[in-house]
Design a protein around this motif. Structure first.
Motif, PDB file in Angstrom:
ATOM      1  N   SER A 146     -36.665 -39.106 -25.812  1.00 51.64           N
ATOM      2  CA  SER A 146     -36.658 -40.534 -26.108  1.00 51.64           C
ATOM      3  C   SER A 146     -38.021 -40.989 -26.617  1.00 51.64           C
ATOM      4  O   SER A 146     -38.117 -41.703 -27.622  1.00 51.64           O
ATOM      5  CB  SER A 146     -36.277 -41.315 -24.851  1.00 51.64           C
ATOM      6  N   ARG A 147     -39.058 -40.567 -25.949  1.00 56.53           N
ATOM      7  CA  ARG A 147     -40.413 -40.948 -26.375  1.00 56.53           C
ATOM      8  C   ARG A 147     -40.729 -40.380 -27.761  1.00 56.53           C
ATOM      9  O   ARG A 147     -41.357 -41.045 -28.586  1.00 56.53           O
ATOM     10  CB  ARG A 147     -41.439 -40.478 -25.354  1.00 56.53           C
TER      11      ARG A 147
ATOM     12  N   HIS B 185     -38.773 -42.401 -30.438  1.00 61.55           N
ATOM     13  CA  HIS B 185     -39.377 -43.723 -30.615  1.00 61.55           C
ATOM     14  C   HIS B 185     -40.717 -43.623 -31.348  1.00 61.55           C
ATOM     15  O   HIS B 185     -41.012 -44.433 -32.224  1.00 61.55           O
ATOM     16  CB  HIS B 185     -39.551 -44.428 -29.279  1.00 61.55           C
TER      17      HIS B 185
ATOM     18  N   LYS C 220     -41.392 -45.266 -35.007  1.00 58.53           N
ATOM     19  CA  LYS C 220     -42.489 -46.233 -35.162  1.00 58.53           C
ATOM     20  C   LYS C 220     -43.475 -45.773 -36.236  1.00 58.53           C
ATOM     21  O   LYS C 220     -43.881 -46.556 -37.098  1.00 58.53           O
ATOM     22  CB  LYS C 220     -43.208 -46.409 -33.821  1.00 58.53           C
TER      23      LYS C 220
END
Length: 188
Positions: A171-172, A175, A179
């Motif tokens: 997930s990190r 993301h 970004k």
């Protein structure tokens, strides 16, 4: 028990992806090649008696361990003597793209304009650079889940962590990639 042909076919199918994964981890093509070769030899010598279906997970675990061993050796080597190659600037580009399997399919050869091809190549280079910039555990989880297409439990086994940790790292990573790519004007 995997036959010699099954083992050979498996090693041929995994070599480029394993090499790229190792390059991301150690940031050196020469070291990555050594790591992948060592992992392949270990698999052939010690785990050839395993069923062919088990080879992908066993190999990924061996590759992870070989990479960690390389980092340990580098740490010891750095503590004992100064490695002059650390002062050279790495200017060499990798031969493989992150998404090389998506480049061109047989039925689409020659149908892409030059500007589209250049644009796609530039985007792939940006993605490649951003994946390389991820923290090690996030990069490993991301590559195993989305590049090697392992499920969460298989990834957890390879990484030696819980399924929850795999989900968090993935997930990190997703993301962070989204970004970073949005900041460069690339949207999904």
């Amino acid at each position: 028990m995997a036959t010699d042909k099954e083992l050979s076919d498996f090693l041929k199918s995994i070599e480029k992806r394993a090499f790229k994964r190792a390059v991301y981890a150690v940031r050196s093509e020469d070291a990555a090649l050594d790591i992948v070769q060592d992992a392949m030899i270990r698999l052939a010598e010690k785990y050839a008696d395993r069923p062919a279906a088990e080879l992908p997970l066993v190999f990924q675990r061996i590759l992870s361990n070989a990479t960690m061993d390389w980092f340990r050796r580098e740490k010891v080597r750095g503590a004992v003597m100064q490695n002059l190659s650390d002062f050279e600037s790495p200017d060499d580009d990798g031969d493989f793209d992150l998404l090389e399997t998506l480049h061109t399919l047989e039925d689409t050869l020659g149908t892409e304009s030059a500007s589209d091809a250049v644009s796609r190549a530039q985007i792939l280079q940006l993605i490649d650079a951003e994946v390389g910039a991820l923290p090690a555990r996030q990069r490993e989880a991301f590559l195993l889940r989305y590049w090697e297409e392992f499920d969460v439990s298989e990834t957890a086994v390879v990484m030696g962590c819980s399924e929850g940790s795999v989900k968090t790292h993935c997930s990190r990573a997703v993301h962070a990639l989204a970004k970073a790519l949005r900041a460069k004007g690339i949207s999904p």
